[in-house]
Design a protein around this motif. Structure first.
Motif, short mmCIF file in Angstrom:
data_model
loop_
_atom_site.label_atom_id
_atom_site.label_comp_id
_atom_site.label_asym_id
_atom_site.label_seq_id
_atom_site.Cartn_x
_atom_site.Cartn_y
_atom_site.Cartn_z
N THR A 34 77.59 -62.67 149.46
CA THR A 34 78.54 -61.96 148.62
C THR A 34 77.88 -60.71 148.04
OG1 THR A 34 79.46 -64.12 148.00
CG2 THR A 34 80.20 -62.23 146.74
N TYR A 36 78.24 -57.55 145.18
CA TYR A 36 78.87 -57.10 143.93
C TYR A 36 78.45 -55.66 143.65
CZ TYR A 36 80.18 -61.92 142.82
OH TYR A 36 80.73 -63.17 142.85
N PRO A 44 79.53 -56.80 136.69
CA PRO A 44 79.63 -56.68 138.15
C PRO A 44 81.03 -57.00 138.65
CG PRO A 44 77.65 -57.90 137.51
CD PRO A 44 78.49 -57.75 136.27
N PHE A 46 83.23 -57.96 142.26
CA PHE A 46 83.19 -58.44 143.65
C PHE A 46 83.59 -57.34 144.60
CE2 PHE A 46 83.73 -61.66 146.93
CZ PHE A 46 84.74 -61.16 147.73
N GLN A 49 82.76 -60.61 150.81
CA GLN A 49 82.06 -61.86 151.07
C GLN A 49 82.22 -62.24 152.53
OE1 GLN A 49 83.50 -66.00 149.70
NE2 GLN A 49 81.98 -65.45 148.14
N SER A 93 79.64 -72.84 147.21
CA SER A 93 80.42 -73.36 146.08
C SER A 93 79.84 -74.66 145.60
CB SER A 93 81.88 -73.55 146.49
OG SER A 93 81.98 -74.49 147.54
N GLY A 96 77.97 -74.76 142.53
CA GLY A 96 78.70 -74.52 141.30
C GLY A 96 78.64 -73.08 140.87
N PHE A 97 78.50 -72.19 141.83
CA PHE A 97 78.43 -70.78 141.51
C PHE A 97 77.28 -70.49 140.56
CE2 PHE A 97 82.78 -71.26 142.89
CZ PHE A 97 82.94 -70.18 143.72
N THR A 99 74.90 -68.67 140.21
CA THR A 99 74.53 -67.50 140.97
C THR A 99 73.35 -66.77 140.37
OG1 THR A 99 76.82 -67.27 141.64
CG2 THR A 99 75.42 -65.35 141.91
N ALA B 96 84.05 -68.46 137.54
CA ALA B 96 84.16 -68.54 138.99
C ALA B 96 85.63 -68.68 139.37
CB ALA B 96 83.36 -69.72 139.51
N GLY B 97 86.01 -67.95 140.40
CA GLY B 97 87.38 -68.04 140.86
C GLY B 97 87.45 -67.93 142.36
N GLY B 106 84.77 -68.15 147.07
CA GLY B 106 85.16 -67.61 145.79
C GLY B 106 84.21 -66.55 145.29
N GLU B 107 84.47 -66.12 144.09
CA GLU B 107 83.71 -65.01 143.51
C GLU B 107 83.57 -65.23 142.02
OE1 GLU B 107 87.36 -62.53 144.50
OE2 GLU B 107 86.46 -61.40 142.83
N LEU B 108 82.71 -64.43 141.43
CA LEU B 108 82.53 -64.43 139.99
C LEU B 108 83.30 -63.26 139.39
CD1 LEU B 108 78.71 -65.13 139.68
CD2 LEU B 108 80.57 -66.71 139.18
#
Lengths: 111, 119
Positions: A34, A36, A44, A46, A49, A93, A96-97, A99, B96-97, B106-108
């Motif tokens: 992904t 950003y 940031p 998006f 992805q 995912s 749990g993101f 990141t 997160a979505g 998904g993305e932040l």
């Protein structure tokens, strides 16, 4: 979580195509890539992805080779407003993101 | 998409005081994240906040210094306690979505950030 490596900075001129490459040698099978974009004084945002091959949207294209150990963000015909920091992230995912952001690439677009 | 509002957008604080940053999301979300971004640096994850459970802190961050509340699915607060000039940073709330597309994870989504200056 896979670590990413990007160039610290890049310069370009308006109207040029810009390609930013990110290395992620330890990418896992379930990881997605992904990108950003962050402008000063903003969070940031998006951009795009992908998992493999090529992904294109209205903003950019993302090229991912078969081994997935790197990826290239392509910005067509950049403008001054594309001056920003671009972050490449890998994760799934299932994480749990959670990141983790790398250093990012500072793109300067000149007139 | 998710719209995130943070308050305050910026503040100047005195050493030794504490400040609470609020994060409001326009939809219900399970996971919320707090990041710190020091001047000219990348983002560093402070903690993950799930509704109904204790926040999970990353290495180098502790609950006594950065207590977090998550009273419901649309709201969270981060407190920066006993501030020092080293705490001068931008603090960002994130959720997160889903992108809505097949084959994605998904993305932040981020708020605009809260810029803290500690004197």
């Amino acid at each position: 979580l896979a670590k990413t490596t990007q160039p610290i900075s890049m310069d370009s001129y308006e109207g040029q195509e810009v390609n930013i490459t990110c290395s992620h040698n330890n990418i896992a099978t379930n990881d997605y890539i992904t990108w950003y974009q962050q402008f000063p004084s903003q969070g940031p945002r998006f951009i795009i992805q992908g998992y493999k091959t090529k992904v294109t949207n209205e903003v950019a294209s993302l090229f991912i080779p078969a081994d997935r150990k790197s990826s290239t963000l392509s910005l067509p015909r950049v403008s001054l407003s594309d001056t920003a920091v671009y972050y490449c992230l890998v994760g799934d995912s299932g994480g749990g993101f959670k990141t983790i952001f790398g250093a990012g690439t500072r793109l300067f677009v000149k007139a | 998409s998710a719209v995130i509002s943070q308050k305050p957008s910026r503040d100047i604080c005195q050493r030794g005081t504490s400040l609470t940053i609020q994060c409001q999301v326009d939809s219900q979300v399970t996971m919320m994240f707090w990041y710190r971004q020091q001047p000219g640096q990348s983002l560093t994850l402070i903690a993950t906040a799930n509704q109904g459970s204790e926040a999970t802190y990353e290495s180098g961050f502790v609950i006594d210094k950065f207590p977090i509340s998550r009273p419901n699915l649309t709201f969270s607060t981060l407190t920066v306690s006993n501030m020092s000039p080293e705490d001068s940073s931008i603090y960002l709330c994130s959720v997160a979505g889903g992108t809505g597309g097949l084959g994605t994870v998904g993305e932040l989504f981020f708020g605009e950030g809260s810029r803290l200056t500690v004197l």
